[in-house]
Write a protein that holds these residues in place. Structure first.
Motif, short mmCIF file in Angstrom:
data_model
loop_
_atom_site.label_atom_id
_atom_site.label_comp_id
_atom_site.label_asym_id
_atom_site.label_seq_id
_atom_site.Cartn_x
_atom_site.Cartn_y
_atom_site.Cartn_z
N ARG A 166 1.16 -1.09 -0.18
CA ARG A 166 0.12 -0.46 0.14
C ARG A 166 0.55 1.42 -0.29
NH1 ARG A 166 -5.40 1.10 0.66
NH2 ARG A 166 -5.93 -0.82 0.77
N VAL A 167 0.39 1.87 -0.89
CA VAL A 167 1.37 3.68 -0.61
C VAL A 167 0.32 4.86 -0.92
CG1 VAL A 167 3.43 2.65 -2.56
CG2 VAL A 167 1.48 3.42 -3.55
N SER A 168 0.96 5.60 0.25
CA SER A 168 0.68 7.26 -0.59
C SER A 168 0.70 8.30 -0.40
CB SER A 168 -0.11 7.06 1.25
OG SER A 168 -1.54 6.00 1.93
N GLY A 169 0.41 9.16 -1.04
CA GLY A 169 1.33 9.51 -0.90
C GLY A 169 0.60 11.49 -2.15
N ARG A 170 1.13 11.89 -2.39
CA ARG A 170 0.79 13.53 -3.02
C ARG A 170 0.77 13.19 -4.59
NH1 ARG A 170 2.82 15.75 1.28
NH2 ARG A 170 4.92 15.97 0.96
N MET A 171 0.23 14.39 -5.76
CA MET A 171 0.07 14.07 -6.63
C MET A 171 0.20 15.33 -7.25
SD MET A 171 -2.70 12.25 -9.88
CE MET A 171 -1.74 10.28 -8.51
N TYR A 172 0.94 15.75 -8.40
CA TYR A 172 0.75 17.37 -9.11
C TYR A 172 0.65 17.08 -10.87
CZ TYR A 172 3.68 18.03 -4.58
OH TYR A 172 4.20 18.37 -3.07
N LEU A 173 -0.12 17.81 -10.78
CA LEU A 173 -0.68 17.79 -12.14
C LEU A 173 -0.71 18.84 -12.99
CD1 LEU A 173 -4.27 16.14 -12.04
CD2 LEU A 173 -2.32 15.13 -12.79
N THR A 174 0.22 19.11 -14.19
CA THR A 174 0.12 20.26 -14.92
C THR A 174 -0.01 19.92 -16.40
OG1 THR A 174 2.40 20.77 -13.45
CG2 THR A 174 1.80 21.95 -15.98
N VAL A 175 -1.20 21.13 -16.26
CA VAL A 175 -1.95 21.46 -17.83
C VAL A 175 -0.84 21.81 -18.70
CG1 VAL A 175 -3.88 21.96 -19.16
CG2 VAL A 175 -3.95 20.41 -16.34
N ALA A 176 -0.57 21.39 -20.13
CA ALA A 176 -0.39 22.21 -21.01
C ALA A 176 -0.80 21.93 -22.29
CB ALA A 176 1.27 21.53 -21.06
N PRO A 177 -0.58 23.37 -23.32
CA PRO A 177 -0.32 24.18 -22.91
C PRO A 177 -0.82 25.24 -21.55
CG PRO A 177 -1.08 24.81 -25.26
CD PRO A 177 -0.50 23.19 -24.11
N HIS A 178 -0.53 25.74 -21.24
CA HIS A 178 -1.54 27.00 -20.09
C HIS A 178 -1.59 28.56 -20.35
CE1 HIS A 178 1.83 27.30 -17.72
NE2 HIS A 178 2.32 26.55 -17.82
N GLY A 179 -2.27 28.57 -19.60
CA GLY A 179 -2.34 30.42 -19.66
C GLY A 179 -2.51 31.46 -20.91
N THR A 180 -1.83 31.89 -21.49
CA THR A 180 -1.93 32.51 -22.82
C THR A 180 -1.76 32.07 -24.56
OG1 THR A 180 0.20 33.99 -22.48
CG2 THR A 180 -2.09 35.09 -22.11
N ALA A 181 -0.80 30.99 -23.68
CA ALA A 181 -0.10 30.35 -24.72
C ALA A 181 -1.38 29.00 -25.00
CB ALA A 181 0.73 29.09 -24.30
N CYS A 182 -2.75 28.99 -24.28
CA CYS A 182 -4.11 28.41 -24.70
C CYS A 182 -4.89 29.14 -25.05
CB CYS A 182 -3.85 27.56 -23.60
SG CYS A 182 -5.47 26.62 -22.87
N THR A 183 -4.88 30.25 -24.34
CA THR A 183 -6.38 30.78 -24.44
C THR A 183 -6.01 32.02 -25.86
OG1 THR A 183 -5.91 32.30 -23.23
CG2 THR A 183 -7.11 31.15 -22.23
#
Length: 628
Positions: A166-183
Motif C-alpha cells: 500500500r502506498v500513499s502520497g501526493r500528486m501534482y498535475l500540470t496541464v500544457a499548454p497553459h495561460g495565454t499559450a492556451c487561450t
C-alpha cells in the motif's frame, strides 16, 4: 414550415419519419473544440469544485483495477560523455580497440546504465483533496503491485523484481499548454504532466522499520523520479499523457505504454488506452457498461450541478454555426451567453440558458432566454453507450425578430411552400331581353388586369372591407381539437391592404398588408406587416383559357412576440414537437438505435412538398395561346 422540419433529418441525428441526409450534418461537435481549446477545458476541469469527488467517488471506483504496462525507465551508472579525464580515457581505449579491429559493439559506450520495463497494477485506490486545494494536487492512497524487468543488454538482462503493498502520497498535475499559450493561440494539442511523491509505503514481506524509514522512502522517490521527463517550459517534470493532437514531447519521453481499466481479469478489461509517440490516446472499449455506471452515479451525485456550471462558464460565450441546411442561408450563428444547471431530482435537470441568434455582417440579433427540464437515463451493453433524453420547455422569452431573420429566412420558408395557382376559364353566355352574348372570360380577365385603374379600384374595395377580423378557431377548415384549443380566443385583424398593379404583357400586383394578432383575456398583441408580389399570366385559347397566379412573399416584419403567443407556439408546440424520449448514440455500435423524434403535431395539415398545381386542376402549360 414542413420542409424546415424535414430538413432537420440529417446525419448524424436521424429524425423520425424522415430519411437521413449525409451531406449536411445537423451539429458538428468539433465546432465547440475549435472555439474552446481542449487545454482550457482540461485546466478548468482539474480546478473545478467537486471535480475531486466526481473523480474519486464516481469515476475511479468504476475504473479499478488499473494496469499500466510498458513504462520505461533508465538509470545511468557511469556517464563517460562529460569531457573530463574519464571521457578522454574512453576515447583512447576505443581508438585502440578500433585499431585492433575489434567490432564496434564491444567498444565502451558513452553511458553505462540499466534500462527497465515497468508494469504497475492498482487494485484499490482513493483520492482526496485537502481543504483549499483542487484536483491539481490531490492526495492518494492505493494498493499496488509493481513488476520491474531489466531489458537492457548486460549481466542483469531479463532479471525481474516484484513488489506489492500500500502506498500513499501526493500528486501534482500540470496541464500544457497553459495561460495565454492556451487561450490566445488555441492550439490543437493538450497534455497532462503527472508527478507523484510517495509519503507512505508499506510493502508486503518487508519489515516496517525498513520500508517505513525516511531513507528508504527517499530511495524509492529517487527511483520513481528516474521515470520522469523534464519539461523546462512548464517548470515541472513527470510522465506526460497526451490528450489530443501531436504533443511536443521531449526525445527522452516514453514512446509508448498501455493503460487497462476496469474488468475482472487482465484479459477482460473494460477500457484500453494506448499511448504512442506523443499522439492522442487511442481508446478501445471492450465493455461500454462501465460508462453507464459512471453516468448513473454522476447524475445522482450531490455536486454535479456545481461541476457542470463551472465547466459551462469555461465555454461561454460560445458561438456555434447553424447549418445552412437548417436555415437556408450561411453565416447564422448561435452565441450562448449563460447556462445554469440545477439537479432538481436524480436524473432530472433544470437548464436555464440565454443566447443570441446572429448573422455575419448584421448588427441586429434576436435574444432568447429558455428554461427547460431534461430527464436523462442511459443504456449500455458491451458494444454501445446510448443516452436517452426527454426535454421539456418550461419558459421562454424572445426579443423582436430582426429583419434578416424575417426577410432572409422566414420569407424563403414561406415561399418554399407556395406554388402557382392555375384557374381554368371557359367562355360563358349572358343574355337579357332576347339578347345573347358570349363572353371570353380569359380575355376579359386579361383586359381588366391591363387597366391602370385596376389597382386603385382594388385598393378602394379593400378600404371598405378592412379592418376585417377573423377567429381561426371558428373556421370550418380547422377540425383538429388540439389545434382548436391552441387557437381558442385568438383573433386576426387585417387592418389595411394596399394594391398596386403594373400593367403590360404580364401584370404584377404588389400587395401591402398590416395585421394584428390578439387573444381574449391576454395583454399584448403581435403586429405583422408584409409585402407580396402577385404575378398574373394568362393564356387564352379558342374554347378555354387559364390564368396562372404566382404569389411570392417579398418582406415580412413582426413586433415583439407577446408572452401568450410564445406559450402557445414555442412552449406548447415545441413540447409537442420534441417532448419525447430521444435516443442519442454517444459511443460504440449504436447508430441504428439512435432516434431523434421531431414531429410537428399538425404535420397532417401540411403538404409533404409544395403542390405543383393547387388550383382547379387544369393545366396552364397545356393550353396554347390562340389555338383553334
Amino acid at each position: 414550415m414542413n420542409s424546415w422540419l424535414r430538413a432537420l433529418s440529417v446525419t448524424p441525428l436521424v429524425l423520425a419519419n424522415s430519411p437521413a441526409r449525409a451531406d449536411a450534418p445537423l451539429f458538428d461537435p468539433s465546432a465547440i473544440v475549435r472555439e474552446v481549446p481542449l487545454c482550457k477545458l482540461v485546466a478548468g476541469f482539474v480546478k473545478a469544485p467537486c471535480a475531486s469527488k466526481l473523480v474519486g467517488e464516481t469515476i475511479l471506483p468504476e475504473l479499478l483495477p488499473i494496469r499500466i504496462e510498458g513504462l520505461r525507465a533508465s538509470q545511468t551508472i557511469v556517464d563517460l560523455d562529460t569531457g573530463d579525464w574519464k571521457s578522454k580515457l574512453r576515447g583512447w581505449i576505443n581508438d585502440g580497440l578500433d585499431w585492433l579491429g575489434v567490432p564496434e559493439r564491444y567498444t565502451i559506450p558513452k553511458k553505462i546504465g540499466v534500462e527497465f520495463l515497468i508494469d504497475i497494477a492498482m487494485t484499490e485506490a482513493s483520492l482526496r483533496v485537502p481543504s483549499g486545494r483542487t484536483l491539481v494536487n490531490p492526495e492518494f492512497d492505493a494498493r499496488i503491485a509493481v513488476k520491474t524487468k531489466v531489458v537492457s543488454r548486460g549481466p542483469f538482462h531479463n532479471m525481474t523484481f516484484n513488489a506489492a503493498g500500500r502506498v500513499s502520497g501526493r500528486m501534482y498535475l500540470t496541464v500544457a499548454p497553459h495561460g495565454t499559450a492556451c487561450t490566445d493561440k488555441k492550439p490543437d494539442w493538450a497534455m497532462f504532466i503527472v508527478n507523484m511523491e510517495l509519503t507512505r509505503l508499506d510493502l508486503d514481506k518487508i519489515p516496517d522499520f525498513i520500508d517505513g524509514s525516511g531513507l528508504f522512502m527517499s530511495i524509492i522517490n529517487w527511483g520513481l523520479s528516474k521515470a520522469y521527463v523534464d519539461f523546462p517550459a512548464y517548470k515541472t517534470r513527470g510522465l506526460a499523457v497526451c490528450l489530443s493532437g501531436k504533443c511536443p514531447l521531449p526525445p527522452t519521453a516514453p514512446t509508448s505504454f498501455k493503460v487497462r481499466l476496469g474488468g475482472q481479469g487482465s484479459a477482460d478489461r473494460a477500457i484500453e488506452i494506448a499511448m504512442a509517440e506523443g499522439k492522442a490516446p487511442a481508446l478501445k472499449f471492450k465493455d461500454h457498461t462501465v460508462l453507464c455506471r459512471i453516468t448513473d452515479k454522476a447524475l445522482t451525485a450531490p455536486c454535479t450541478d456545481d461541476f457542470v456550471n463551472h465547466m459551462a462558464r469555461l465555454l461561454l460565450p460560445l458561438r456555434v454555426p447553424v447549418p445552412s441546411a437548417l436555415v437556408g442561408t450561411d453565416g447564422v450563428t448561435v452565441e450562448a451567453s449563460s447556462l445554469i444547471v440545477d439537479v432538481e431530482k436524480p436524473r432530472e435537470l433544470h437548464v436555464a440558458a440565454a443566447a443570441n441568434l446572429m448573422k455575419t455582417g448584421r448588427s441586429d440579433k434576436m435574444s432568447l432566454k429558455l428554461g427547460a427540464g431534461l430527464e436523462l437515463k442511459s443504456a449500455c451493453d458491451k458494444k454501445s453507450f446510448v443516452v436517452y433524453v426527454r426535454p421539456t420547455i418550461k419558459s421562454a422569452e424572445l426579443s423582436r425578430p430582426p429583419a434578416w431573420l424575417m426577410n432572409d429566412i422566414a420569407v424563403a420558408a414561406v415561399n418554399s411552400q407556395v406554388a402557382p395557382i392555375d384557374v381554368c376559364m371557359k367562355p360563358f353566355a349572358v343574355g337579357a331581353a332576347g339578347i345573347s352574348k358570349t363572353i371570353d372570360a380569359c380575355k376579359l380577365t386579361r383586359a381588366v388586369a391591363a387597366e391602370k385603374c385596376t389597382g386603385p379600384l382594388l385598393t378602394a374595395l379593400a378600404g371598405s372591407l378592412f379592418p376585417l377580423t377573423v377567429r381561426p378557431s371558428e373556421l370550418t377548415s380547422i377540425t383538429l381539437p388540439a389545434l382548436k384549443e391552441i387557437l381558442a380566443g385568438v383573433s386576426v385583424t387585417v387592418d389595411r391592404a394596399n394594391v398596386a398593379v403594373t400593367t403590360g404583357a404580364i401584370s404584377t400586383a404588389e400587395i401591402d398588408v398590416t395585421a394584428t394578432v390578439a387573444k381574449t383575456g391576454e395583454t399584448g398583441t403581435l403586429a405583422v406587416s408584409g409585402r407580396a408580389d402577385v404575378r398574373v399570366d394568362t393564356k387564352c385559347g379558342r374554347n378555354e383559357g387559364a390564368v396562372r397566379v404566382s404569389p411570392a412573399l417579398k418582406s415580412l416584419a413582426v413586433s415583439t412576440i407577446p408572452d401568450w403567443l410564445i406559450r402557445a407556439t414555442l412552449i406548447n408546440l415545441g413540447n409537442a414537437t420534441i417532448g419525447r424520449w430521444q435516443a442519442l448514440c454517444v459511443m460504440g455500435d449504436c447508430a441504428k438505435k439512435q432516434r431523434i423524434d421531431i414531429t410537428f403535431p399538425f404535420d397532417s395539415l401540411l403538404p409533404a412538398t409544395a403542390p405543383p398545381n393547387p388550383g382547379t386542376g387544369c393545366s396552364f402549360d397545356a393550353i396554347k395561346e390562340g389555338a383553334r
